[in-house]
Design a protein around this motif. Structure first.
Motif, short mmCIF file in Angstrom:
data_model
loop_
_atom_site.label_atom_id
_atom_site.label_comp_id
_atom_site.label_asym_id
_atom_site.label_seq_id
_atom_site.Cartn_x
_atom_site.Cartn_y
_atom_site.Cartn_z
N LYS A 60 0.85 -1.20 0.00
CA LYS A 60 0.00 0.00 0.00
C LYS A 60 0.89 1.25 0.00
O LYS A 60 0.64 2.21 -0.71
N SER A 177 -12.62 -18.65 3.23
CA SER A 177 -13.22 -19.41 2.13
C SER A 177 -13.10 -20.91 2.45
O SER A 177 -12.43 -21.31 3.40
N TYR A 195 -17.38 -18.05 4.36
CA TYR A 195 -18.07 -16.82 3.92
C TYR A 195 -18.57 -16.91 2.48
O TYR A 195 -19.35 -16.07 2.04
N ALA A 285 -3.11 -14.99 0.58
CA ALA A 285 -2.03 -15.63 1.35
C ALA A 285 -2.58 -16.20 2.66
O ALA A 285 -3.53 -15.67 3.24
P1 NDP Z 1 -3.45 -10.94 4.52
O1 NDP Z 1 -2.87 -10.48 3.25
O2 NDP Z 1 -2.70 -11.93 5.32
O3 NDP Z 1 -4.94 -11.50 4.22
C1 NDP Z 1 -5.09 -12.54 3.30
C2 NDP Z 1 -6.18 -13.47 3.84
O4 NDP Z 1 -7.41 -12.74 3.94
C3 NDP Z 1 -6.42 -14.67 2.94
O5 NDP Z 1 -6.03 -15.85 3.60
C4 NDP Z 1 -7.94 -14.62 2.69
O6 NDP Z 1 -8.55 -15.88 2.92
C5 NDP Z 1 -8.47 -13.65 3.74
N1 NDP Z 1 -9.65 -12.95 3.25
C6 NDP Z 1 -9.72 -12.11 2.18
N2 NDP Z 1 -11.00 -11.66 2.03
C7 NDP Z 1 -11.74 -12.25 3.02
C8 NDP Z 1 -13.11 -12.18 3.41
N3 NDP Z 1 -14.00 -11.43 2.74
N4 NDP Z 1 -13.51 -12.89 4.49
C9 NDP Z 1 -12.63 -13.65 5.20
N5 NDP Z 1 -11.32 -13.77 4.87
C10 NDP Z 1 -10.88 -13.06 3.80
O7 NDP Z 1 -3.81 -9.69 5.44
P2 NDP Z 1 -3.22 -9.20 6.86
O8 NDP Z 1 -3.85 -9.94 7.98
O9 NDP Z 1 -1.75 -9.12 6.82
O10 NDP Z 1 -3.81 -7.71 6.86
C11 NDP Z 1 -5.21 -7.53 6.75
C12 NDP Z 1 -5.51 -6.05 6.54
O11 NDP Z 1 -5.23 -5.33 7.74
C13 NDP Z 1 -4.67 -5.39 5.44
O12 NDP Z 1 -5.48 -4.46 4.76
C14 NDP Z 1 -3.58 -4.66 6.22
O13 NDP Z 1 -3.03 -3.57 5.54
C15 NDP Z 1 -4.33 -4.26 7.48
N6 NDP Z 1 -3.48 -4.13 8.65
C16 NDP Z 1 -3.68 -3.03 9.47
C17 NDP Z 1 -2.92 -2.88 10.61
C18 NDP Z 1 -3.17 -1.72 11.52
O14 NDP Z 1 -2.32 -1.39 12.36
N7 NDP Z 1 -4.33 -1.09 11.43
C19 NDP Z 1 -1.82 -3.79 10.95
C20 NDP Z 1 -1.77 -4.97 10.08
C21 NDP Z 1 -2.55 -5.09 8.96
P3 NDP Z 1 -9.59 -16.45 1.81
O15 NDP Z 1 -8.73 -16.81 0.63
O16 NDP Z 1 -10.19 -17.59 2.51
O17 NDP Z 1 -10.53 -15.33 1.48
#
Ligand code: NDP
Length: 294
Positions: A60, A177, A195, A285
């Motif tokens: 980002k 998923s 979901y 991921a």
């Molecule tokens: P990831 O890149 O690890 O998330 C990927 C996972 O999200 C996949 O395994 C996917 O599983 C799942 N996913 C995607 N869409 C959905 C959905 N609709 N419902 C359920 N699961 C879903 O993300 P992070 O955990 O590293 O970060 C998550 C978000 O939080 C990011 O936007 C990041 O920038 C933000 N963040 C903010 C922080 C803060 O301090 N505010 C700190 C850390 C992160 P599937 O394939 O099953 O959908």
């Protein structure tokens, strides 16, 4: 590339991933071999990097989403430090950090495992703490397979509770998923919700806390009990009474880190950082992506 053995002298230049313009990792991220070493102040520590995790905030930032608050490029490589202006990160042979941000790596964790934990685990911990999750409450984690979500499941579940990580929720539900439901259960989720088949806002049961790691604040609000807490880590996506926050790192939480969740494709070698970012950007991921060795 520098060796992993301790050295008395540090070089004057190093290998590092650098971007000089905003854009996609494929376009702007370049591996350079003549990057000057960081200059370190008295309260900072020079660090030989061995492994580094990637986080969505990194791409980002690279795309320029934070360009009004961050340092301008070139960024040598800005990663994982969210509350300060950053022009050095950890996709480099050396970096630096303030001493108060650091903790010793436990001997029983590999470098890959240890690198995977800090930002995601601290975010999970801070979210649960800010939501006031206490022993005996129920929680729904939206995004249970994500870097933050997977560690939040562990932090609430019995496994961590026995390890004296005391959130100890009475019921942990999480969403993913279909193919990741088994992972959620193995991490300690009592209820793994697909979901793609169930509407989160139609769940028959309501939760004391909902923790949104995917940007589904409205669904999270509907899943929470009246008076329940809804925490989100995606600033700009929340609607009151949900609250959002940005991680405030501190080394003391790092000492509580224990159980990594690594994507099966991890670790990626240092030279494959662009490929690792392409995969992270798919949003699919599992747990964490780590670059190793550096
Ligand atoms: P990831 O890149 O690890 O998330 C990927 C996972 O999200 C996949 O395994 C996917 O599983 C799942 N996913 C995607 N869409 C959905 C959905 N609709 N419902 C359920 N699961 C879903 O993300 P992070 O955990 O590293 O970060 C998550 C978000 O939080 C990011 O936007 C990041 O920038 C933000 N963040 C903010 C922080 C803060 O301090 N505010 C700190 C850390 C992160 P599937 O394939 O099953 O959908």
């Amino acid at each position: 590339m520098a060796s992993l053995t301790p050295r008395l002298f540090v070089p004057s230049t190093m290998d590092a991933w650098v971007y000089e313009d905003y854009g996609s990792p494929e376009k702007v991220l370049k591996l350079k071999s003549d990057v000057p070493m960081p200059e370190v102040n008295d309260d900072q520590v020079l660090i030989k990097v061995v492994a580094a995790a990637l986080n969505p905030v990194d791409f980002k930032r690279m795309f320029g989403f934070f360009k009004y608050t961050d340092s301008l490029p070139p960024v040598r490589y800005g990663i994982a430090v969210v509350e300060v202006k950053v022009d050095f990160g950890t996709l480099a042979e050396y970096t630096f950090a303030e001493e108060r941000m650091l903790a010793l790596k436990p001997n029983n964790l590999s470098f890959t495992a240890a690198a995977s934990l800090p930002l995601a685990r601290e975010t999970a911990h801070e979210g649960l703490e800010r939501a006031g999750l206490t022993s005996g409450q129920s929680i729904l984690i939206l995004g249970g397979a994500s870097g933050v979500g997977s560690l939040a499941i562990q932090a609430c579940s019995l496994i961590q509770c026995l390890a004296k990580h005391v959130f100890g929720a009475s019921k942990v539900a999480a969403t993913s998923s279909t193919s990741k439901l088994e992972l959620l259960r193995s991490l300690g989720a009592d209820l793994a919700i697909d979901y793609t088949k169930e509407n989160i806002d139609d769940l028959p049961e309501k939760f004391d806390v909902a923790f949104d790691t995917v940007g589904q604040c409205c669904e999270a609000l509907k899943a929470a009990k009246e008076g329940g807490k809804v925490a989100s880590i995606l600033p700009g996506t929340t609607v009151p009474p949900a609250f959002e926050f940005v991680l405030t790192s501190k080394g003391s939480v790092l000492e509580k880190l224990k159980l990594p969740v690594l994507d099966p494709k991890s670790p990626f070698p240092f030279t494959k950082a662009v490929e690792a970012f392409s995969y992270l950007q798919t949003g699919r991921a599992i747990g964490k992506l780590v670059i190793f060795p550096i």
